[in-house]
Write a protein that holds these residues in place. Sequence first.
Motif: not given
Length: 129
Positions: A46, A50, A76, A78-79, A87, A107, A109, A118-120
């Motif tokens: 992760v 990031a 952000v 995140i999963s 992150i 941020c 989830q 795991k993130l965008e």
Amino acid sequence: MRKSIETQRAPGAIGPYVQGVDLGSMVLTSGQIPVCPQTGEVAENVADQARQSLENVKAIVVAAGLEVGSIVKTTVFISDMNDFATINQVYQQFFDEHQAIYPARSCVQVARLPKDVKLEIEAIAVRSA
């Protein structure tokens, strides 16, 4: 004035959208997943994901003629909220390296992200008057 931003230094869009939009005084990036634009690969951990997402955001902002310090807002996605601390650390290092004021940030989830990353991260940057 509205124009699309395109750069080879960030992954191309994987759908009917553009990497970013330049509105003259403001630049909005599409969400950037951690795909390396040169190889198409996604790192496993992760922290590396990031960093890559932030580098992709930076590439779009720079292609619009701005810099990291021009970013005023990020979102952000995140999963797994258990990854938040990692992150957050990478995020802080990134903005510190660019001697940029931290932007406002949200941020959240989410259940799932494209390519099961795991993130965008998406961003809004502004031009100074």
